[in-house]
Design a protein around this motif. Structure first.
Motif: not given
Length: 251
Positions: A141, A172, A174, A177, A235, A238-239, A242
């Motif tokens: 990321l 959406r 990610y 940002e 997902r 990823v979340t 982050l």
């Protein structure tokens, strides 16, 4: 004692059937005893006849005994078969768990088809960058240009090739940002067009949900996930990554 007349016994006379001696008919006592003896003998003969008749008849047929019913033993519990079945299920379950753990530990790897069959184009092609960093990890990321979910609004095959032009409407984002004050960067409802070999996203169709990852310095994604089930797994990774990714610099 039996009554006698001239030496003749009344009972023996009745038994032997001899004629009465002379003058016996005038002897009331002798005659009465003789008649009683005859009566008794008649009854005795009748009883003996009944007994003889009964003995002469063949014995009644004895009914054949009913065959004994065979009692079939109740089947023994099939514990071994049940245990083997449970063992097979346990092995299959363990294999699934280990496969899932291996995927989580690697952070990705080669994706498998979405088995639900409900999402069109339900497959994911997972690719790592040249450095071998897994998609969804904090390092991936930190070095990404774009990580976003979207809907395939158009899927076109380039004439004479095995290449697809896929238009995504982002739903959406990610990364990047965008600060709230200036709202820079990619935003939902923005469209992106990518060109990719059809083997990377086999079976993708318009309307399918998609998750993509584009590394810095690249124009095309190096990661695709197609189908809600596969996207849900990615997902979550990823979340979770982050917050750590924000503290890293790509290098």
């Amino acid at each position: 004692m039996s009554t006698e007349h001239d030496g003749a016994d009344a009972l023996m006379t009745a038994i032997t059937g001899e004629p009465l001696p002379p003058g016996a008919r005038e002897d009331a006592a002798f005659l009465a005893e003789h008649r009683a003896a005859e009566a008794d003998l008649a009854v005795l003969r009748e009883q003996l006849g009944l007994i003889g008749h009964a003995l002469a008849e063949p014995p009644p047929a004895t009914p054949a005994p009913e065959p004994a019913r065979s009692v079939r033993p109740s089947p023994r519990p099939r514990r071994r078969a049940f245990s083997l079945a449970l063992g097979g299920l346990a092995v299959a379950a363990a294999a699934s768990v280990m496969a899932g753990m291996g995927w989580l530990m690697s952070g990705g790897g080669t994706g498998a088809a979405d088995s639900s069959g409900l999402d069109a184009g339900s497959s994911a092609e997972k690719q790592s960058d040249a450095g071998g960093v897994a998609f969804g990890s904090a390092r991936y990321l930190a070095c990404s240009r774009l990580v976003a979910e979207g809907e395939a609004t158009a899927v076109e095959r380039l004439p004479g090739t095995a290449t697809l032009r896929i238009t995504l409407s982002l739903t959406r984002v990610y990364l990047p940002e965008a600060p709230e004050e200036d709202a820079k960067g990619s935003k939902p409802d923005e469209e992106r067009v990518f060109v990719v070999d059809e083997n990377v996203v086999p079976g993708i169709r318009a309307g399918d949900p998609v998750l993509v990852g584009v590394p810095r310095g690249a124009d095309q994604p190096d990661f695709w996930a197609v189908g809600e089930r596969q996207i849900a797994l990615e997902r979550a990774m990823v979340t979770a990554s982050l917050p750590e990714a924000r503290e890293l610099t790509c290098g």
